[in-house]
Design a protein around this motif. Structure first.
Motif, PDB file in Angstrom:
ATOM      1  N   THR A  80      -5.499  -0.539  -4.864  1.00 22.87           N
ATOM      2  CA  THR A  80      -4.222  -0.206  -5.140  1.00 22.87           C
ATOM      3  C   THR A  80      -3.579   0.946  -4.047  1.00 22.87           C
ATOM      4  N   GLU A  81      -4.567   1.637  -3.303  1.00 26.65           N
ATOM      5  CA  GLU A  81      -4.036   2.559  -2.255  1.00 26.65           C
ATOM      6  C   GLU A  81      -3.554   1.773  -0.822  1.00 26.65           C
ATOM      7  N   ALA A  82      -4.423   0.695  -0.703  1.00 27.27           N
ATOM      8  CA  ALA A  82      -4.009  -0.145   0.361  1.00 27.27           C
ATOM      9  C   ALA A  82      -2.622  -0.668   0.138  1.00 27.27           C
ATOM     10  N   ARG A  83      -2.370  -1.243  -0.855  1.00 31.57           N
ATOM     11  CA  ARG A  83      -1.048  -1.800  -1.299  1.00 31.57           C
ATOM     12  C   ARG A  83       0.296  -0.712  -1.202  1.00 31.57           C
ATOM     13  N   ARG A  84      -0.171   0.517  -1.658  1.00 37.92           N
ATOM     14  CA  ARG A  84       0.800   1.624  -1.475  1.00 37.92           C
ATOM     15  C   ARG A  84       0.950   1.856   0.113  1.00 37.92           C
ATOM     16  N   ARG A  85       0.038   1.606   1.055  1.00 42.44           N
ATOM     17  CA  ARG A  85       0.338   1.825   2.164  1.00 42.44           C
ATOM     18  C   ARG A  85       0.916   0.573   3.142  1.00 42.44           C
ATOM     19  N   ASP A  86       0.976  -0.493   2.310  1.00 43.44           N
ATOM     20  CA  ASP A  86       1.579  -1.800   2.868  1.00 43.44           C
ATOM     21  C   ASP A  86       0.570  -2.570   3.578  1.00 43.44           C
ATOM     22  N   LEU A  87      -0.685  -2.171   3.491  1.00 44.08           N
ATOM     23  CA  LEU A  87      -1.822  -2.843   4.140  1.00 44.08           C
ATOM     24  C   LEU A  87      -2.437  -4.071   3.662  1.00 44.08           C
ATOM     25  N   THR A  88      -2.861  -4.959   4.357  1.00 40.88           N
ATOM     26  CA  THR A  88      -3.495  -6.246   4.027  1.00 40.88           C
ATOM     27  C   THR A  88      -4.816  -5.843   4.120  1.00 40.88           C
ATOM     28  N   GLY A 113      -1.792  -3.127  10.611  1.00 40.54           N
ATOM     29  CA  GLY A 113      -1.587  -3.598   9.086  1.00 40.54           C
ATOM     30  C   GLY A 113      -2.601  -4.286   8.383  1.00 40.54           C
ATOM     31  N   VAL A 114      -3.821  -4.114   8.743  1.00 44.47           N
ATOM     32  CA  VAL A 114      -5.200  -4.750   8.413  1.00 44.47           C
ATOM     33  C   VAL A 114      -6.114  -3.593   8.107  1.00 44.47           C
ATOM     34  N   ILE A 115      -6.882  -3.492   6.918  1.00 46.35           N
ATOM     35  CA  ILE A 115      -7.783  -2.761   6.566  1.00 46.35           C
ATOM     36  C   ILE A 115      -9.144  -3.310   6.054  1.00 46.35           C
ATOM     37  N   ARG A 116     -10.283  -3.135   6.548  1.00 44.79           N
ATOM     38  CA  ARG A 116     -11.632  -3.817   5.953  1.00 44.79           C
ATOM     39  C   ARG A 116     -12.191  -2.925   5.141  1.00 44.79           C
ATOM     40  N   LEU A 117     -12.512  -3.645   3.881  1.00 44.91           N
ATOM     41  CA  LEU A 117     -13.233  -2.551   2.817  1.00 44.91           C
ATOM     42  C   LEU A 117     -14.768  -3.152   2.760  1.00 44.91           C
ATOM     43  N   LEU A 118     -15.543  -1.932   2.994  1.00 42.10           N
ATOM     44  CA  LEU A 118     -16.998  -2.476   3.137  1.00 42.10           C
ATOM     45  C   LEU A 118     -17.856  -2.281   1.645  1.00 42.10           C
TER      46      LEU A 118
END
Length: 317
Positions: A243-251, A291-296
């Motif tokens: 939800t937080e990633a989408r709020r920041r327009d991140l893939t 624009g891209v974040i990796r979640l561990l």
């Protein structure tokens, strides 16, 4: 009576007869060329006037030759020098002495690091500077530094950079806090103490090319970075972080954390998004590229955050 000057007369490469009435005679030209091409002479080109016939005493011609030689002796050391230069510039970097520091302005942040090394060596500094792609918030900042030799430091470096003889090795931008590549006239600048005698390897953040991955991947939650303000110290459900990633327009992309039971070491396995469940736990986040974040993540909650000591191996390239 024997002429005592006869041996010297035979040794002369240019004789009086060749100098009489014409300073531009072939013999004089040969002597001049021999002098200016000798050790210590400069290579500055001078356009000669058209030859003129004129009468010049032999003493004056000799003074002319001596004058050329003296000029070579004076100018030569100024050009060659016995020590390091105080400034140097090439197409990649310009370095200039400013008081007790050298100021290096990065003209081409994408240049081969050897061009930077060439310039630092020219002013007597053993600096190996490598520019690496980073997120916009880290452009102009030092990502890492290793100092060896006389000025090596035993304790961990200050967050803003190591010190040598009380002077900070620092980097930034001019004007301050501008963005090279985006703001006109903005350049990265690095300052090194002129008295620095050690060897230093520096990684300096530069703007990333389109689709280029960031070298500062593990700073995603630092101030000004991609996930600034997000807290994952105690782990959070995947659904919340998405939800937080989408709020920041991140893939978002994912990696599965694997913990070695014997050593406690960590490894990471890229994971398709459709295999990740909403209730899994996110323990850390890495910024991959613009624009891209990796979640561990892990399927279950762990007794503690595996990143509690702040260390982790870099992602696979």
């Amino acid at each position: 009576m024997r002429n005592v000057h006869e041996p010297l007369h035979r040794l002369a490469r240019v004789h009086d007869g060749e100098l009489t009435d014409q300073a531009s005679a072939a013999g004089a030209q040969a002597l001049l060329a021999s002098i200016v091409s000798g050790p210590g002479a400069t290579t500055t080109a001078v356009t000669a006037p058209a030859p003129r016939r004129l009468r010049m005493p032999r003493l004056a011609v000799g003074a002319l030759a001596a004058g050329v030689l003296v000029a070579g002796v004076i100018v030569g050391p100024g050009v060659l020098g016995s020590g390091s230069a105080t400034s140097y510039a090439n197409s990649a970097i310009a370095i200039e002495r400013d008081g007790d520091q050298y100021v290096a302005r990065i003209k081409d942040p994408f240049a081969d690091h050897e061009r930077y090394t060439e310039a630092f060596h020219a002013v007597g500094l053993n600096v190996d500077l490598r520019s690496v792609p980073v997120s916009p918030g880290s452009v102009g900042k030092i990502l890492g530094m290793m100092i060896t030799g006389k000025d090596a430091l035993d304790p961990a470096p200050d967050p803003s950079g190591p010190r040598s003889d009380g002077v900070l090795l620092s980097a930034g931008t001019v004007p301050e806090n501008c963005h090279p590549g985006r703001d006109s006239g903005c350049v990265m600048v690095m300052r090194v103490p002129a008295a620095f005698t050690g060897d230093v390897n520096v990684r300096l953040g530069r703007q990333a090319r389109p689709e280029e991955e960031y070298a500062n991947f593990d700073l995603a939650m630092a101030p000004g970075e991609m996930f600034d303000g997000v807290r994952l110290r105690d782990g959070r459900p995947v659904r919340d972080v998405l939800t937080e990633a989408r709020r920041r327009d991140l893939t978002t992309v994912f990696s599965l954390i694997k913990v070695d039971e014997k050593t406690g070491g960590l490894s990471f396995e890229p994971l398709p998004a459709d295999r990740v469940k909403a209730g899994w736990t996110v323990w850390n986040a890495w910024q991959v590229k613009a624009g891209v974040i990796r979640l561990l993540v892990t399927p279950e909650r762990l007794p503690e955050n595996p990143f509690h000591n702040g260390s982790a191996p870099p992602p696979a390239s």
